[in-house]
Design a protein around this motif. Sequence first.
Motif, PDB file in Angstrom:
ATOM      1  N   VAL A 286       0.837  -1.200   0.000  1.00 33.49           N
ATOM      2  CA  VAL A 286       0.000   0.000   0.000  1.00 33.49           C
ATOM      3  C   VAL A 286       0.872   1.250   0.000  1.00 33.49           C
ATOM      4  O   VAL A 286       0.615   2.210  -0.748  1.00 33.49           O
ATOM      5  CB  VAL A 286      -0.947  -0.009   1.213  1.00 33.49           C
ATOM      6  CG1 VAL A 286      -1.631   1.351   1.372  1.00 33.49           C
ATOM      7  CG2 VAL A 286      -1.988  -1.108   1.071  1.00 33.49           C
ATOM      8  N   LEU A 287       1.901   1.242   0.823  1.00 32.67           N
ATOM      9  CA  LEU A 287       2.791   2.400   0.881  1.00 32.67           C
ATOM     10  C   LEU A 287       3.446   2.661  -0.474  1.00 32.67           C
ATOM     11  O   LEU A 287       3.605   3.826  -0.874  1.00 32.67           O
ATOM     12  CB  LEU A 287       3.861   2.171   1.949  1.00 32.67           C
ATOM     13  CG  LEU A 287       4.845   3.319   2.177  1.00 32.67           C
ATOM     14  CD1 LEU A 287       4.120   4.584   2.628  1.00 32.67           C
ATOM     15  CD2 LEU A 287       5.894   2.915   3.210  1.00 32.67           C
ATOM     16  N   ALA A 288       3.800   1.611  -1.186  1.00 35.75           N
ATOM     17  CA  ALA A 288       4.406   1.787  -2.509  1.00 35.75           C
ATOM     18  C   ALA A 288       3.449   2.506  -3.454  1.00 35.75           C
ATOM     19  O   ALA A 288       3.856   3.397  -4.216  1.00 35.75           O
ATOM     20  CB  ALA A 288       4.811   0.431  -3.087  1.00 35.75           C
ATOM     21  N   VAL A 289       2.163   2.151  -3.410  1.00 39.94           N
ATOM     22  CA  VAL A 289       1.177   2.825  -4.259  1.00 39.94           C
ATOM     23  C   VAL A 289       1.078   4.300  -3.892  1.00 39.94           C
ATOM     24  O   VAL A 289       1.159   5.184  -4.767  1.00 39.94           O
ATOM     25  CB  VAL A 289      -0.207   2.155  -4.115  1.00 39.94           C
ATOM     26  CG1 VAL A 289      -1.247   2.946  -4.920  1.00 39.94           C
ATOM     27  CG2 VAL A 289      -0.173   0.715  -4.579  1.00 39.94           C
ATOM     28  N   LEU A 290       0.917   4.581  -2.626  1.00 39.22           N
ATOM     29  CA  LEU A 290       0.689   5.964  -2.195  1.00 39.22           C
ATOM     30  C   LEU A 290       1.927   6.820  -2.384  1.00 39.22           C
ATOM     31  O   LEU A 290       1.829   7.996  -2.767  1.00 39.22           O
ATOM     32  CB  LEU A 290       0.224   5.969  -0.743  1.00 39.22           C
ATOM     33  CG  LEU A 290      -1.073   5.199  -0.451  1.00 39.22           C
ATOM     34  CD1 LEU A 290      -1.451   5.321   1.010  1.00 39.22           C
ATOM     35  CD2 LEU A 290      -2.216   5.643  -1.350  1.00 39.22           C
ATOM     36  N   ARG A 291       3.088   6.239  -2.139  1.00 40.10           N
ATOM     37  CA  ARG A 291       4.329   6.986  -2.389  1.00 40.10           C
ATOM     38  C   ARG A 291       4.510   7.251  -3.884  1.00 40.10           C
ATOM     39  O   ARG A 291       4.973   8.320  -4.286  1.00 40.10           O
ATOM     40  CB  ARG A 291       5.518   6.190  -1.859  1.00 40.10           C
ATOM     41  CG  ARG A 291       5.854   6.491  -0.408  1.00 40.10           C
ATOM     42  CD  ARG A 291       7.082   5.719   0.018  1.00 40.10           C
ATOM     43  NE  ARG A 291       7.680   6.265   1.227  1.00 40.10           N
ATOM     44  CZ  ARG A 291       8.628   5.657   1.931  1.00 40.10           C
ATOM     45  NH1 ARG A 291       9.082   4.463   1.516  1.00 40.10           N
ATOM     46  NH2 ARG A 291       9.120   6.199   3.013  1.00 40.10           N
ATOM     47  N   GLY A 292       4.168   6.264  -4.713  1.00 40.33           N
ATOM     48  CA  GLY A 292       4.235   6.472  -6.151  1.00 40.33           C
ATOM     49  C   GLY A 292       3.359   7.628  -6.582  1.00 40.33           C
ATOM     50  O   GLY A 292       3.738   8.451  -7.416  1.00 40.33           O
ATOM     51  N   PHE A 293       2.160   7.678  -5.994  1.00 38.54           N
ATOM     52  CA  PHE A 293       1.232   8.777  -6.295  1.00 38.54           C
ATOM     53  C   PHE A 293       1.798  10.109  -5.829  1.00 38.54           C
ATOM     54  O   PHE A 293       1.769  11.102  -6.571  1.00 38.54           O
ATOM     55  CB  PHE A 293      -0.097   8.513  -5.621  1.00 38.54           C
ATOM     56  CG  PHE A 293      -1.150   9.551  -5.878  1.00 38.54           C
ATOM     57  CD1 PHE A 293      -1.997   9.436  -6.984  1.00 38.54           C
ATOM     58  CD2 PHE A 293      -1.302  10.629  -5.033  1.00 38.54           C
ATOM     59  CE1 PHE A 293      -2.980  10.392  -7.220  1.00 38.54           C
ATOM     60  CE2 PHE A 293      -2.279  11.597  -5.264  1.00 38.54           C
ATOM     61  CZ  PHE A 293      -3.107  11.471  -6.368  1.00 38.54           C
ATOM     62  N   GLU A 294       2.344  10.146  -4.635  1.00 38.86           N
ATOM     63  CA  GLU A 294       2.841  11.390  -4.059  1.00 38.86           C
ATOM     64  C   GLU A 294       4.099  11.895  -4.758  1.00 38.86           C
ATOM     65  O   GLU A 294       4.316  13.107  -4.870  1.00 38.86           O
ATOM     66  CB  GLU A 294       3.137  11.192  -2.571  1.00 38.86           C
ATOM     67  CG  GLU A 294       1.904  10.996  -1.713  1.00 38.86           C
ATOM     68  CD  GLU A 294       1.183  12.295  -1.432  1.00 38.86           C
ATOM     69  OE1 GLU A 294       1.413  12.876  -0.361  1.00 38.86           O
ATOM     70  OE2 GLU A 294       0.382  12.729  -2.298  1.00 38.86           O
ATOM     71  N   SER A 295       4.930  10.971  -5.247  1.00 37.07           N
ATOM     72  CA  SER A 295       6.218  11.378  -5.833  1.00 37.07           C
ATOM     73  C   SER A 295       6.123  11.718  -7.304  1.00 37.07           C
ATOM     74  O   SER A 295       7.019  12.342  -7.867  1.00 37.07           O
ATOM     75  CB  SER A 295       7.247  10.249  -5.660  1.00 37.07           C
ATOM     76  OG  SER A 295       6.845   9.080  -6.395  1.00 37.07           O
ATOM     77  N   SER A 296       5.026  11.315  -7.943  1.00 32.42           N
ATOM     78  CA  SER A 296       4.891  11.533  -9.383  1.00 32.42           C
ATOM     79  C   SER A 296       4.574  12.993  -9.656  1.00 32.42           C
ATOM     80  O   SER A 296       3.870  13.660  -8.905  1.00 32.42           O
ATOM     81  CB  SER A 296       3.778  10.649  -9.945  1.00 32.42           C
ATOM     82  OG  SER A 296       3.654  10.813 -11.333  1.00 32.42           O
ATOM     83  N   THR A 297       5.093  13.511 -10.742  1.00 32.62           N
ATOM     84  CA  THR A 297       4.827  14.885 -11.124  1.00 32.62           C
ATOM     85  C   THR A 297       4.105  14.946 -12.447  1.00 32.62           C
ATOM     86  O   THR A 297       4.062  13.988 -13.191  1.00 32.62           O
ATOM     87  CB  THR A 297       6.145  15.678 -11.241  1.00 32.62           C
ATOM     88  OG1 THR A 297       6.992  15.045 -12.198  1.00 32.62           O
ATOM     89  CG2 THR A 297       6.836  15.754  -9.896  1.00 32.62           C
TER      90      THR A 297
END
Length: 344
Positions: free
Chosen positions: A333-344
């Motif tokens: 789950v953290l990988a998904v949310l971090r991917g979302f947060e880090s994407s520009t």
Amino acid sequence: MKTVYNDRHGQHAARHEFFRGQLVPAFEIPARAYYVLQALQAAELGPILPPEDHGLAPLARVHSAAYLDFLSGAWAEWQGLGGEGDAFPAVWPVRTLRADVLPRSFAARLGLYSMDSGTPLTAGAWPAAYWGAQCSLTALDLVLAGERSAYVLTRPPGHHAGADFFGGYCFVNNAAVAAQAALDRGLKRVAILDVDYHHGNGTQACFYERADVFFASIHGDPLTEYPFFLGHADETGAGAGLGFNANFPLPAGASNEAWFACLDAALARLQAYAPELLIVSLGVDTYGGDPISHFQLDRPEFSLLGQRIRRFGAPTLWLQEGGYATEAIGHNVLAVLRGFESST
């Protein structure tokens, strides 16, 4: 990203379930949410908030009054009859049997309001499900107030629950409740993307004849995978909803390349719809090590999923659904949310 956490989920703690004809230790357990909570806290992803109580009315916009009345009182009734342990349905009104007359028997009503024998009704099933829906509504408030996204950490999951039945570990359909509430708040077009391994039959059914919610799902082929009786590619909506339902079933063991091809196709359909809000039913039982599912995603793929959703560009509400590799669920789950947060 702000998280709304259902701290009452642990009241729903089944010991066993029926799986492939056997009574086995339950897969849908409190540890699922605790591991996610620990991962979010360790990563300092953002504030973790309690839900606000929006009452029963938003749930009743999706679920029938008779069903909610049964569900809220079922445990007390079961205990009043001398029931021991969790309650499991054992009889259903299938073809040629009547479902329009409400039986007096608790066992009969338990079957009337359920779809399988694998979803234990526990002492805490109703409060856990009720407060899960309140988490969804609270997170919706955040997004409608201007947050780019919010994540709902709750269990039991919701996407298998229909307007008047529970099943697939689900009692209240959080995605449907949030979508309907968004429309009631003035939005005109809402999209729901379900990426759980299992098709969100309840969510599809809630909006199948409507054009104000576009439902898209990537999942295991129902020819071999639960829930078996819904989720085929030829289910495209009906009536006013014709064309606003898109299913992307994949065979068990499908490659990650095939999965992401379906994700691209689903997002293209949703992009053309131009929703004002995207709700993601986030099941991470697509993980290669999940004990009851058969896809192959891992943390790099979950991160990529988050990035793809970020690039979609709509305000996004993340709702936790499945994921039964308990010790891995937090990292996934953290990988998904971090991917979302880090994407520009």
